[in-house]
Design an enzyme around this catalytic site. Sequence first.
Site, PDB file in Angstrom:
ATOM      1  N   ASN A 199      57.919 -15.764 -10.565  1.00 46.61           N
ATOM      2  CA  ASN A 199      59.102 -16.403  -9.986  1.00 46.61           C
ATOM      3  C   ASN A 199      60.158 -15.403  -9.521  1.00 46.61           C
ATOM      4  O   ASN A 199      60.985 -15.725  -8.670  1.00 46.61           O
ATOM      5  CB  ASN A 199      59.712 -17.363 -11.001  1.00 46.61           C
ATOM      6  CG  ASN A 199      61.003 -17.974 -10.520  1.00 46.61           C
ATOM      7  OD1 ASN A 199      61.015 -18.833  -9.638  1.00 46.61           O
ATOM      8  ND2 ASN A 199      62.128 -17.508 -11.063  1.00 46.61           N
ATOM      9  N   ILE A 214      65.916 -21.167 -10.375  1.00 49.27           N
ATOM     10  CA  ILE A 214      64.683 -21.931 -10.556  1.00 49.27           C
ATOM     11  C   ILE A 214      63.959 -21.487 -11.820  1.00 49.27           C
ATOM     12  O   ILE A 214      63.411 -22.307 -12.556  1.00 49.27           O
ATOM     13  CB  ILE A 214      63.774 -21.771  -9.318  1.00 49.27           C
ATOM     14  CG1 ILE A 214      64.388 -22.510  -8.113  1.00 49.27           C
ATOM     15  CG2 ILE A 214      62.378 -22.310  -9.597  1.00 49.27           C
ATOM     16  CD1 ILE A 214      63.665 -22.248  -6.809  1.00 49.27           C
ATOM     17  N   LYS A 237      57.567 -14.026   1.924  1.00 48.23           N
ATOM     18  CA  LYS A 237      57.077 -15.332   1.486  1.00 48.23           C
ATOM     19  C   LYS A 237      55.820 -15.733   2.258  1.00 48.23           C
ATOM     20  O   LYS A 237      54.944 -16.422   1.714  1.00 48.23           O
ATOM     21  CB  LYS A 237      58.166 -16.386   1.616  1.00 48.23           C
ATOM     22  CG  LYS A 237      59.353 -16.133   0.672  1.00 48.23           C
ATOM     23  CD  LYS A 237      58.917 -15.981  -0.780  1.00 48.23           C
ATOM     24  CE  LYS A 237      60.092 -15.802  -1.721  1.00 48.23           C
ATOM     25  NZ  LYS A 237      59.666 -15.685  -3.138  1.00 48.23           N
ATOM     26  N   THR A 242      70.866 -22.235  -6.183  1.00 52.50           N
ATOM     27  CA  THR A 242      70.681 -21.206  -7.197  1.00 52.50           C
ATOM     28  C   THR A 242      71.704 -20.110  -6.941  1.00 52.50           C
ATOM     29  O   THR A 242      72.303 -20.052  -5.847  1.00 52.50           O
ATOM     30  CB  THR A 242      69.282 -20.589  -7.110  1.00 52.50           C
ATOM     31  OG1 THR A 242      69.146 -19.928  -5.838  1.00 52.50           O
ATOM     32  CG2 THR A 242      68.191 -21.649  -7.248  1.00 52.50           C
ATOM     33  N   ASP A 285      61.253  -4.593 -15.043  1.00 51.41           N
ATOM     34  CA  ASP A 285      61.336  -4.717 -13.585  1.00 51.41           C
ATOM     35  C   ASP A 285      59.943  -5.011 -13.034  1.00 51.41           C
ATOM     36  O   ASP A 285      59.021  -4.208 -13.218  1.00 51.41           O
ATOM     37  CB  ASP A 285      61.886  -3.408 -13.001  1.00 51.41           C
ATOM     38  CG  ASP A 285      62.197  -3.495 -11.520  1.00 51.41           C
ATOM     39  OD1 ASP A 285      61.558  -4.297 -10.816  1.00 51.41           O
ATOM     40  OD2 ASP A 285      63.071  -2.737 -11.059  1.00 51.41           O
ATOM     41  N   VAL A 286      59.796  -6.142 -12.342  1.00 51.59           N
ATOM     42  CA  VAL A 286      58.465  -6.525 -11.839  1.00 51.59           C
ATOM     43  C   VAL A 286      57.911  -5.538 -10.827  1.00 51.59           C
ATOM     44  O   VAL A 286      56.688  -5.458 -10.636  1.00 51.59           O
ATOM     45  CB  VAL A 286      58.480  -7.942 -11.217  1.00 51.59           C
ATOM     46  CG1 VAL A 286      58.829  -8.982 -12.259  1.00 51.59           C
ATOM     47  CG2 VAL A 286      59.386  -8.019 -10.008  1.00 51.59           C
ATOM     48  N   TYR A 294      62.751 -11.233   4.257  1.00 48.46           N
ATOM     49  CA  TYR A 294      62.496 -12.219   3.204  1.00 48.46           C
ATOM     50  C   TYR A 294      61.413 -13.200   3.633  1.00 48.46           C
ATOM     51  O   TYR A 294      60.483 -13.495   2.873  1.00 48.46           O
ATOM     52  CB  TYR A 294      63.784 -12.966   2.869  1.00 48.46           C
ATOM     53  CG  TYR A 294      63.617 -14.078   1.877  1.00 48.46           C
ATOM     54  CD1 TYR A 294      63.496 -13.810   0.514  1.00 48.46           C
ATOM     55  CD2 TYR A 294      63.591 -15.415   2.285  1.00 48.46           C
ATOM     56  CE1 TYR A 294      63.338 -14.835  -0.413  1.00 48.46           C
ATOM     57  CE2 TYR A 294      63.439 -16.443   1.361  1.00 48.46           C
ATOM     58  CZ  TYR A 294      63.311 -16.151   0.027  1.00 48.46           C
ATOM     59  OH  TYR A 294      63.163 -17.168  -0.889  1.00 48.46           O
TER      60      TYR A 294
END
Length: 265
Positions: A87, A17, A156, A187, A60-61, A152
């Site tokens: 993202n 994405i 979210k 993806t 690295d976020v 996960y």
Amino acid sequence: MLLKNKVIFLTGGTEGIGLECAKVYSAAGARLSIITNNEASIELAKAKLPKSEILFINADVSVAADMQQAITETVDHFGSLDVIHNNAGISNPSKAIHETTAEEWDKVFDINVKGIFNTTRFGIDELRKTKGNILNTSSLVGEIGQEIHAAYSATKGAVNALTKSMALDYAPYGIRVNAVAPAGVWTPMLRSWSQQQPDPLTIENYLDGIHALGYCPEGDVVADACLFLVSEQARFITGCILPVSGGAELGYRSVINPLNQLNQS
């Protein structure tokens, strides 16, 4: 040129994405700072994106110092910052909660949630100057849950709540905060998840079937929605969790849909 000369800080922008967003943002006139911790993916992305107005940063976020440096480098390079699109994300582990290790739990939260914390605290002062906006990539599972994907899904759900709280906190500064919530999107991450399922051979049909519109899309459908949300066309929208899901959240459907049969005849 909806984003002419806007500077967008896009994490996870070299595949999936994120790469599709990079394409549409660039085509709309934006200047991009693309963040990834996958060095090999940078070269692949460069071959698919324009040669100018894009800064690639290997960072690295989940690491605060990396994001502080990346924001600084972006502003030094472009002179300003208009949009942060959070993202970057991972989907592992595909497990029930009792099978998830502490290390797996920490990693998915560090990237999917702490990453937003890091980019925001180091980028918010620049967004105040431009009255910019923040976009988070969430998922429909943050609203409805998902079998054998507990950690996960929890991240979210956190992203959704965080998006709404941030929208309230930053509205006085003219900063909008929104999220997109896809269902299935083809993806590299989804393909990896598919191979972790009990019966991978049935996954493609399953993913087509959960969408009311009848197919699992590519990332471009999400990118188009992201373009709208970060542009001035969405100037009075904030705190929105926008489903880009082909109707996957609308409810149970019959296994055999007579209209589908009619369309195929």
